[in-house]
Design a protein around this motif. Structure first.
Motif, PDB file in Angstrom:
ATOM      1  N   PHE A   5     -28.391 -30.542  63.206  1.00 22.76           N
ATOM      2  CA  PHE A   5     -28.821 -29.588  62.192  1.00 22.76           C
ATOM      3  C   PHE A   5     -30.343 -29.556  62.056  1.00 22.76           C
ATOM      4  N   LEU A  46     -32.812 -26.355  62.697  1.00 24.38           N
ATOM      5  CA  LEU A  46     -33.597 -25.823  61.588  1.00 24.38           C
ATOM      6  C   LEU A  46     -35.080 -25.813  61.922  1.00 24.38           C
ATOM      7  N   VAL A  72     -33.768 -19.062  55.089  1.00 21.46           N
ATOM      8  CA  VAL A  72     -33.749 -20.522  55.071  1.00 21.46           C
ATOM      9  C   VAL A  72     -33.881 -20.938  53.615  1.00 21.46           C
ATOM     10  N   TYR A  83     -29.673 -20.784  56.861  1.00 23.64           N
ATOM     11  CA  TYR A  83     -29.677 -22.238  56.798  1.00 23.64           C
ATOM     12  C   TYR A  83     -29.851 -22.647  55.343  1.00 23.64           C
ATOM     13  N   LEU A  88     -25.129 -22.120  58.007  1.00 22.56           N
ATOM     14  CA  LEU A  88     -25.216 -23.523  58.383  1.00 22.56           C
ATOM     15  C   LEU A  88     -25.709 -24.309  57.174  1.00 22.56           C
ATOM     16  N   LYS A 104     -26.411 -27.996  55.320  1.00 25.18           N
ATOM     17  CA  LYS A 104     -26.588 -29.437  55.474  1.00 25.18           C
ATOM     18  C   LYS A 104     -25.646 -30.184  54.541  1.00 25.18           C
ATOM     19  N   PRO A 156     -28.015 -20.470  66.296  1.00 26.99           N
ATOM     20  CA  PRO A 156     -28.721 -21.753  66.202  1.00 26.99           C
ATOM     21  C   PRO A 156     -28.896 -22.390  67.572  1.00 26.99           C
TER      22      PRO A 156
END
Length: 531
Positions: free
Chosen positions: A251, A255, A348, A366, A393, A395, A514
């Motif tokens: 990840f 990122l 993001v 993200y 995505l 975390k 990604p």
């Protein structure tokens, strides 16, 4: 008379000798020709074998190179290999297999996949026989697209199926797939109980389990026999053990690449690194995100807003430059489902993400915190030349809350048109502890895309036709259990969790996919080409 007979005898002997001589010469000729053809055939087989062996050796060397991008301590990465292809791939292969030339195929490549054409040419000659030359070409792909984008449902740990979902596509579970006939649920904060062994999970595709040899692929509860019979036979389920381990998704690496930061930037230094860069930075005056340009920029929440930015208007700028939120982001839509809020710009979120209402996405997001979909209907957008779905995505944990309880399952239009990934994998001593959970018992969920988690993924699905008005909701969990038993179904169309794979995600411009640190090698069958 005797002399005449002696003359005939001599003539007969001479004729016989002549015939035998001719036959001998013909036999010797045939033998020589046969030997020649045998030698040519032997040389042909030798050339064929050598050519194939050279290609196999080149593929094995490539596999060794890409393996350096995986493991606990990788020594290289996809970015380094793609940027320095000559030194990382072409020259090493040339030294190992000089008969194989390596040619990048730009037409078949993109920013996430590098295609290489391996061409093996071998020429051999035996004695005075004609030289035999053969040429074979084999295309290989070095892919940095995360493996989870190829699955409808999966976990880099364990998948737990409780109940009877309807899944069209492949499932991946690193550990043995766990299945029971008892979906877990709560009603008014009270645990419920329900078991239906007649409603079997429907899986149209492969259940791929990465297990050592002779290890079980399934763990079962409630079923008398723990084998392929726990799946609905109409689904044509393939239960297979795979030696191809899923390439783990990094990840932080992805990122950092997305933010154009050094890929080794620690996660706790991302904000400071961005603030030290030349990226434009703005602080909002109020809670709502205002009109923006298409350049890469970083937005901070206004004071007294609980560190949260709220987005209620369309973001339709089709740009690859991400909008960075230094805080939490709430995407809230009051639009009708026929005219969803449109988000086409990559985002993001350096915090938590919350999505509510009817939203159409054509982008990648993200989030470094928890991602919550609170009664959100997520659509793909076809009114775009770029990505036509959402890749989210997270975390942190992925939380999906649906409030459409007791409604009839929707079979035509998906509720969630997206690929959802959670990197959350908090260590636990309990191997069965579900880190990420999907509930489709009272609620319904129709997903077109996929859901994948780094930690355990638990799926709970009831199969039945509940369709109640608001004033007819059961008073307590006991009444709900009775209602579920009375309305249970074995019909796959009555499953309250439906998932179908969406292959179009891999056809989108790959700049928004990604970038994985690890490289996966895909190999085509060799083909004969003219020398």
């Amino acid at each position: 008379m005797r002399k005449s007979e002696q003359g005939y005898t001599l003539l007969f002997v001479l004729v016989t000798l002549t015939v035998l001589s001719v036959l001998a010469v013909a036999t010797i000729g045939i033998s020589l020709q046969s030997t020649r053809l045998t030698e040519i055939r032997e040389t042909d087989i030798d050339v064929e074998t050598t050519t194939q062996n050279d290609l196999d050796l080149a593929v094995a060397a490539l596999q060794k190179i890409v393996s350096k991008t995986t493991g606990d301590s990788p020594t290289t990465s996809s970015q380094e290999i793609f940027k320095n292809l000559n030194s990382t791939v072409i020259l090493p292969l040339k030294s190992i297999v000089p008969n194989v030339t390596v040619t990048p195929n730009k037409a078949a490549s993109n920013v996430r996949v590098t295609a290489l054409d391996l061409t093996a040419v071998v020429t051999k000659q035996k004695g005075n026989q004609p030289a035999i030359k053969k040429s074979y070409r084999q295309r290989v792909y070095l892919s940095a697209i995360p493996s989870f984008l190829y699955y409808t449902l999966g976990s880099d740990n364990k998948v737990i199926l409780n109940g009877a979902p309807l899944i069209e596509g492949n499932i991946f579970s690193r550990k043995a797939l766990q299945a029971t006939a008892t979906p877990i649920f709560k009603y008014n904060n009270v645990d419920g109980k329900y078991t239906n062994t007649k409603a079997l999970p429907y899986v149209a595709g492969q259940v791929r389990v990465f297990q050592e040899k002779n290890q079980p692929l399934l763990q079962c509860g409630d079923y008398l026999v723990c084998d392929k019979t726990i799946f609905d036979p109409k689904g044509e389920t393939e239960l297979v053990a795979t030696k191809e381990t899923l390439v783990p998704f990094d990840f932080e690496y992805a990122l950092n690449d997305f933010l154009k930061l050094p890929t080794n930037t620690p996660s706790d230094q991302i904000v400071s690194s961005l603030k030290d860069s030349s990226i434009p930075q703005f602080t909002l005056d109020g809670p709502f995100l205002t009109e923006l340009d298409t350049k890469r920029q970083m937005i901070s929440p206004a004071l007294n807003t609980d560190n949260t930015v709220t987005l209620t208007d369309d973001l339709v700028q089709e740009t690859l430059a991400p909008l960075i939120i230094d805080g939490n982001l709430t995407i809230s839509s009051l639009n009708p489902i026929s005219q969803p809020l449109e988000i086409k710009r990559p985002l993001v979120v350096l915090g938590n993400l919350l999505i509510r209402g009817n939203v159409g996405f054509a982008t990648t997001i993200y989030a470094t915190g928890t991602s919550s979909l609170d009664d959100a209907n997520i659509q793909g957008l076809v009114s775009t030349s770029k990505q036509n779905t959402l890749i989210l995505l997270s975390k942190g944990k992925l939380v999906i809350n649906r409030v459409n309880k007791f409604s009839t399952p929707q079979t035509d239009i998906p509720d969630l048109n997206a690929f959802l990934y959670s990197d959350y994998n908090q260590p636990t001593t309990d191997d069965n502890f579900p880190l990420n959970t999907i509930y489709a018992v009272g609620s319904t969920m129709n997903v077109r895309g996929g859901i994948f988690t780094k930690g355990n993924l638990e799926v709970n699905a009831y199969r039945g036709k509940l369709d109640l008005p608001e004033n007819a909701f059961p008073a307590n969990v006991t009444e709900l259990e009775k209602l579920m038993v009375a309305n249970k179904s074995s019909d796959i169309e009555a499953s309250r969790l439906r998932m179908a794979y969406d292959a179009t995600v891999l056809k989108n411009p790959t700049a928004l996919l990604p970038l994985n640190r690890a490289v996966q090698l895909y190999v085509e069958t060799p083909k004969r080409v003219q020398p």
